[in-house]
Design an enzyme around this catalytic site. Sequence first.
Site, PDB file in Angstrom:
ATOM      1  CG  ASP A   2      -2.169 -19.717   3.089  1.00  0.00           C
ATOM      2  OD1 ASP A   2      -1.671 -19.302   4.154  1.00  0.00           O
ATOM      3  OD2 ASP A   2      -1.614 -20.584   2.399  1.00  0.00           O
TER       4      ASP A   2
ATOM      5  CE1 TYR B  54      -3.749  -2.370   0.597  1.00  0.00           C
ATOM      6  CE2 TYR B  54      -4.646  -0.163   0.660  1.00  0.00           C
ATOM      7  CZ  TYR B  54      -4.825  -1.511   0.520  1.00  0.00           C
ATOM      8  OH  TYR B  54      -6.070  -2.009   0.301  1.00  0.00           O
TER       9      TYR B  54
ATOM     10  CE  LYS C  79       1.542 -17.993   1.477  1.00  0.00           C
ATOM     11  NZ  LYS C  79       0.783 -19.223   1.713  1.00  0.00           N
TER      12      LYS C  79
ATOM     13  CG  ASP D  58      -7.876  -3.610   2.067  1.00  0.00           C
ATOM     14  OD1 ASP D  58      -8.926  -3.233   2.609  1.00  0.00           O
ATOM     15  OD2 ASP D  58      -7.634  -3.444   0.861  1.00  0.00           O
TER      16      ASP D  58
END
Length: 361
Positions: free
Chosen positions: A225, A124, A191, A249
């Site tokens: 995930d 972002y 992740k 987000d």
Amino acid sequence: MVHRITIIPGDGIGREVSLAARRCIDATGVKIEWDEQIAGQEALEKFGNVLPQETLDSIRRNKVAIKGPIITPIGKGFRSVNVQLRMSLNLYACVRPCKIYKGVRTNFRNVDLVVIRENTEDLYAGIEFPEGLERTKDLIKRIEALSGFTIRKDSAISIKPISISASKRIIKFAFDYALKNNRRKVTVVHKANIMKETDGLFLKVAQEVASEYSGRVEFESALVDNMCMQLVQKPELYDVLVLPNLYGDIISDLCAGLVGGLGVAPGANIGDDMALFEAVHGSAPKYAGLNKVNPTAMILSGVLMLRYIGEVDAGERLERAVAEVIMEGKNVTYDLKENRNDPTAVGTSQMADAIIAKLNS
Ligand code: NAD
């Protein structure tokens, strides 16, 4: 005491939902002098700038603001007002409580969690290189030389910076939030198995910060995930989630879905000495001006704002009034009805009227 607060109505459904929220906040009896400012489409037409200096100055002066959603045209050149506001005011923590109110349409039970999203870096940050430009080709060559990897020549590149300092700040914020709000557990979401450097750093900082809170707040980590699946299967296991910007987000919208949709999901962007309150949802252009959408997310953002300015009792009363109107299920917007085409659904302003009537009863 009179509080001076900046209000930015926003685009699309923004004006309707922020007016509803303003009326409900005023109805609590808390004295507020509203400093109305513009941003987005209206500001672009008037000043040629989606985020006028005057609006930024007003928030810096008042230290508290509430804002309706603002349109971000996809791929049209100007940067999201929402991202600009968070970046320029250093509102580094995005706090999004997700809780099921009785009467809301959802397939889930016992969800009461808080998503805390880092607001100032990650993908972002807006550091992007368009496909085909000379500087992009140059960057590709340099990355190839430095990394030994091959990048396709027709690529666009977005940069993902994650720093120790910003990670530490948001993770400390999450633990302090947990302590202050009697929350038992913080889950860091990442992740790091794939993005070993950026997400790996976020995770490492989280582990270090967590050790300072050991014995007071539980800590665990989860892959983003897997987190998506866990949240859909067992949302009741989670309490406070802390995430880098992009995952934050996405997971915020997922969690909004768990508790009844975007119509009921409030949010706050908080910095060291300033805060801006806004719903999770966007400007829903197809509903603009129809007096149709749910004002709850904006009104609950107002509840968060009242608590932030120390008007805790008014915040509790307003939240209770919202919860009662939702539980009764009568004076609610279409999205809160069993059947979305239910002709007894009321409009945005009528739902606000019902909440105000509850406050006064
Ligand atoms: P959106 O949240 O505006 O709307 C998606 C759908 O969610 C709507 O069509 C509607 O069905 C539902 N919805 C949203 N708000 C609702 C409400 N209050 N009551 C009932 N249903 C509601 O998302 P989008 O269509 O992806 O985005 C529209 C614009 O808003 C884009 O320009 C986007 O960039 C912008 N946006 C702004 C913000 C912000 O200002 N913070 C946040 C998200 C999106």
